[in-house]
Design a protein around this motif. Structure first.
Motif, mmCIF file in Angstrom:
data_model
loop_
_atom_site.group_PDB
_atom_site.id
_atom_site.type_symbol
_atom_site.label_atom_id
_atom_site.label_comp_id
_atom_site.label_asym_id
_atom_site.label_seq_id
_atom_site.Cartn_x
_atom_site.Cartn_y
_atom_site.Cartn_z
ATOM 1 N N ASP A 21 8.166 2.815 23.908
ATOM 2 C CA ASP A 21 7.491 1.768 24.662
ATOM 3 C C ASP A 21 6.040 2.197 24.873
ATOM 4 O O ASP A 21 5.770 3.136 25.608
ATOM 5 C CB ASP A 21 8.198 1.568 25.997
ATOM 6 C CG ASP A 21 7.590 0.446 26.825
ATOM 7 O OD1 ASP A 21 6.595 -0.167 26.389
ATOM 8 O OD2 ASP A 21 8.121 0.185 27.907
ATOM 9 N N PHE A 22 5.124 1.501 24.219
ATOM 10 C CA PHE A 22 3.707 1.830 24.319
ATOM 11 C C PHE A 22 3.018 1.058 25.442
ATOM 12 O O PHE A 22 1.849 1.304 25.721
ATOM 13 C CB PHE A 22 2.984 1.507 23.011
ATOM 14 C CG PHE A 22 3.446 2.293 21.824
ATOM 15 C CD1 PHE A 22 3.346 3.671 21.801
ATOM 16 C CD2 PHE A 22 3.962 1.650 20.712
ATOM 17 C CE1 PHE A 22 3.756 4.394 20.707
ATOM 18 C CE2 PHE A 22 4.371 2.369 19.601
ATOM 19 C CZ PHE A 22 4.272 3.747 19.599
ATOM 20 N N GLY A 29 -6.239 1.767 28.932
ATOM 21 C CA GLY A 29 -7.148 1.207 27.938
ATOM 22 C C GLY A 29 -7.059 1.841 26.563
ATOM 23 O O GLY A 29 -7.367 1.206 25.574
ATOM 24 N N ILE A 30 -6.678 3.109 26.495
ATOM 25 C CA ILE A 30 -6.520 3.787 25.205
ATOM 26 C C ILE A 30 -5.309 4.708 25.294
ATOM 27 O O ILE A 30 -4.844 5.044 26.377
ATOM 28 C CB ILE A 30 -7.758 4.625 24.807
ATOM 29 C CG1 ILE A 30 -8.007 5.733 25.844
ATOM 30 C CG2 ILE A 30 -8.978 3.751 24.635
ATOM 31 C CD1 ILE A 30 -9.029 6.752 25.406
ATOM 32 N N PHE A 31 -4.804 5.092 24.128
ATOM 33 C CA PHE A 31 -3.783 6.129 24.125
ATOM 34 C C PHE A 31 -3.897 6.943 22.854
ATOM 35 O O PHE A 31 -4.537 6.530 21.885
ATOM 36 C CB PHE A 31 -2.367 5.573 24.342
ATOM 37 C CG PHE A 31 -1.773 4.826 23.192
ATOM 38 C CD1 PHE A 31 -1.017 5.473 22.227
ATOM 39 C CD2 PHE A 31 -1.932 3.455 23.091
ATOM 40 C CE1 PHE A 31 -0.447 4.783 21.194
ATOM 41 C CE2 PHE A 31 -1.358 2.746 22.048
ATOM 42 C CZ PHE A 31 -0.614 3.413 21.096
ATOM 43 N N LEU A 32 -3.296 8.110 22.879
ATOM 44 C CA LEU A 32 -3.404 9.070 21.792
ATOM 45 C C LEU A 32 -2.011 9.512 21.387
ATOM 46 O O LEU A 32 -1.175 9.794 22.248
ATOM 47 C CB LEU A 32 -4.215 10.279 22.274
ATOM 48 C CG LEU A 32 -4.296 11.487 21.345
ATOM 49 C CD1 LEU A 32 -5.151 11.153 20.137
ATOM 50 C CD2 LEU A 32 -4.875 12.671 22.100
ATOM 51 N N ILE A 33 -1.760 9.547 20.097
ATOM 52 C CA ILE A 33 -0.518 10.120 19.587
ATOM 53 C C ILE A 33 -0.880 11.509 19.093
ATOM 54 O O ILE A 33 -1.656 11.656 18.146
ATOM 55 C CB ILE A 33 0.083 9.265 18.456
ATOM 56 C CG1 ILE A 33 0.479 7.889 19.003
ATOM 57 C CG2 ILE A 33 1.284 9.964 17.830
ATOM 58 C CD1 ILE A 33 0.972 6.913 17.974
ATOM 59 N N SER A 34 -0.336 12.520 19.763
ATOM 60 C CA SER A 34 -0.686 13.888 19.396
ATOM 61 C C SER A 34 0.559 14.761 19.397
ATOM 62 O O SER A 34 1.596 14.388 19.934
ATOM 63 C CB SER A 34 -1.725 14.467 20.363
ATOM 64 O OG SER A 34 -1.163 14.614 21.649
ATOM 65 N N GLY A 35 0.432 15.925 18.789
ATOM 66 C CA GLY A 35 1.528 16.879 18.748
ATOM 67 C C GLY A 35 1.293 17.877 17.639
ATOM 68 O O GLY A 35 0.417 17.692 16.791
ATOM 69 N N GLY A 38 4.261 18.649 12.094
ATOM 70 C CA GLY A 38 5.698 18.481 11.910
ATOM 71 C C GLY A 38 6.397 17.790 13.065
ATOM 72 O O GLY A 38 7.612 17.636 13.053
ATOM 73 N N ALA A 39 5.648 17.357 14.068
ATOM 74 C CA ALA A 39 6.263 16.735 15.243
ATOM 75 C C ALA A 39 6.676 15.283 14.995
ATOM 76 O O ALA A 39 7.426 14.720 15.776
ATOM 77 C CB ALA A 39 5.309 16.806 16.433
ATOM 78 N N GLY A 40 6.173 14.639 13.941
ATOM 79 C CA GLY A 40 6.574 13.274 13.626
ATOM 80 C C GLY A 40 5.511 12.214 13.830
ATOM 81 O O GLY A 40 5.809 11.029 13.815
ATOM 82 N N LYS A 41 4.259 12.632 14.004
ATOM 83 C CA LYS A 41 3.176 11.658 14.214
ATOM 84 C C LYS A 41 3.032 10.733 13.002
ATOM 85 O O LYS A 41 2.943 9.517 13.165
ATOM 86 C CB LYS A 41 1.845 12.379 14.469
ATOM 87 C CG LYS A 41 1.843 13.265 15.710
ATOM 88 C CD LYS A 41 0.551 14.022 15.870
ATOM 89 C CE LYS A 41 0.239 14.977 14.739
ATOM 90 N NZ LYS A 41 1.143 16.100 14.569
ATOM 91 N N THR A 42 3.024 11.295 11.818
ATOM 92 C CA THR A 42 2.866 10.487 10.610
ATOM 93 C C THR A 42 4.034 9.522 10.448
ATOM 94 O O THR A 42 3.853 8.394 9.985
ATOM 95 C CB THR A 42 2.724 11.378 9.369
ATOM 96 O OG1 THR A 42 1.591 12.230 9.559
ATOM 97 C CG2 THR A 42 2.517 10.559 8.104
ATOM 98 N N THR A 43 5.222 9.929 10.868
ATOM 99 C CA THR A 43 6.380 9.041 10.808
ATOM 100 C C THR A 43 6.133 7.787 11.633
ATOM 101 O O THR A 43 6.482 6.678 11.213
ATOM 102 C CB THR A 43 7.653 9.752 11.301
ATOM 103 O OG1 THR A 43 7.905 10.886 10.471
ATOM 104 C CG2 THR A 43 8.857 8.835 11.278
ATOM 105 N N LEU A 44 5.518 7.936 12.794
ATOM 106 C CA LEU A 44 5.225 6.767 13.629
ATOM 107 C C LEU A 44 4.220 5.849 12.954
ATOM 108 O O LEU A 44 4.377 4.623 12.956
ATOM 109 C CB LEU A 44 4.716 7.202 15.004
ATOM 110 C CG LEU A 44 5.688 8.032 15.837
ATOM 111 C CD1 LEU A 44 5.050 8.400 17.176
ATOM 112 C CD2 LEU A 44 7.001 7.309 16.029
ATOM 113 N N PHE A 45 3.186 6.428 12.353
ATOM 114 C CA PHE A 45 2.206 5.609 11.626
ATOM 115 C C PHE A 45 2.831 4.964 10.393
ATOM 116 O O PHE A 45 2.536 3.808 10.074
ATOM 117 C CB PHE A 45 0.972 6.436 11.255
ATOM 118 C CG PHE A 45 0.174 6.856 12.450
ATOM 119 C CD1 PHE A 45 -0.391 5.910 13.300
ATOM 120 C CD2 PHE A 45 -0.001 8.182 12.752
ATOM 121 C CE1 PHE A 45 -1.127 6.284 14.414
ATOM 122 C CE2 PHE A 45 -0.728 8.576 13.868
ATOM 123 C CZ PHE A 45 -1.290 7.625 14.700
#
Length: 137
Positions: A21-22, A29-35, A38-45
């Motif tokens: 849930d974003f 106003g902004i958010f960051l996907i970080s980790g 190998g944490a799965g950031k690219t999977t979300l994109f």
């Protein structure tokens, strides 16, 4: 485009169905996907790009490889994205071509499928028409 929620099922490392849930992240106003790597950031994109366009966010992955190898053999691989654009809310659900186990043995092939629900309630389920509408958006 503001992603509001993302549901992944048997997609990448997600064996079960998971929903992110974003909406709370947009309060600032902004958010960051970080980790870490190998944490799965690219999977979300990849999931967001696949939901919208039917392909990965980059060239390293192909849609036929999105299915989680450790998911239950009868669990459907799909992504669903709820997003807003110019104050209007959209919902898109897409699944790649995949093999699924039948309940009485054997396998069946599920074809690529997409369903886009527009703010006015109209539902599009043609891959071509949905692609054109998403490009226009």
């Amino acid at each position: 485009m503001k992603p509001l929620s993302l549901t992944l099922s048997a997609f990448g490392p997600y064996r079960e169905e998971e929903t992110l849930d974003f909406s709370a992240a947009w309060e600032s106003g902004i958010f960051l996907i970080s980790g870490p790597t190998g944490a799965g950031k690219t999977t979300l994109f990849d999931a967001i790009a696949f939901a919208l366009y039917g392909k990965a966010s980059g060239t390293a992955r192909q849609s036929e490889n999105f299915r989680c190898h450790s998911a239950a053999p009868d669990r459907e691989c799909f992504v669903a994205l709820r997003f807003s654009l110019e104050g209007k809310e959209y919902h898109i659900r897409r699944r790649p071509v995949q093999q699924l186990a039948k309940k009485k043995g054997g396998t069946k092939t599920l074809q690529h499928r997409v369903v886009l629900t527009l703010p006015d309630g109209r539902v599009l389920d043609s891959v071509t028409e949905t692609g054109e509408v998403v490009q226009q958006l």
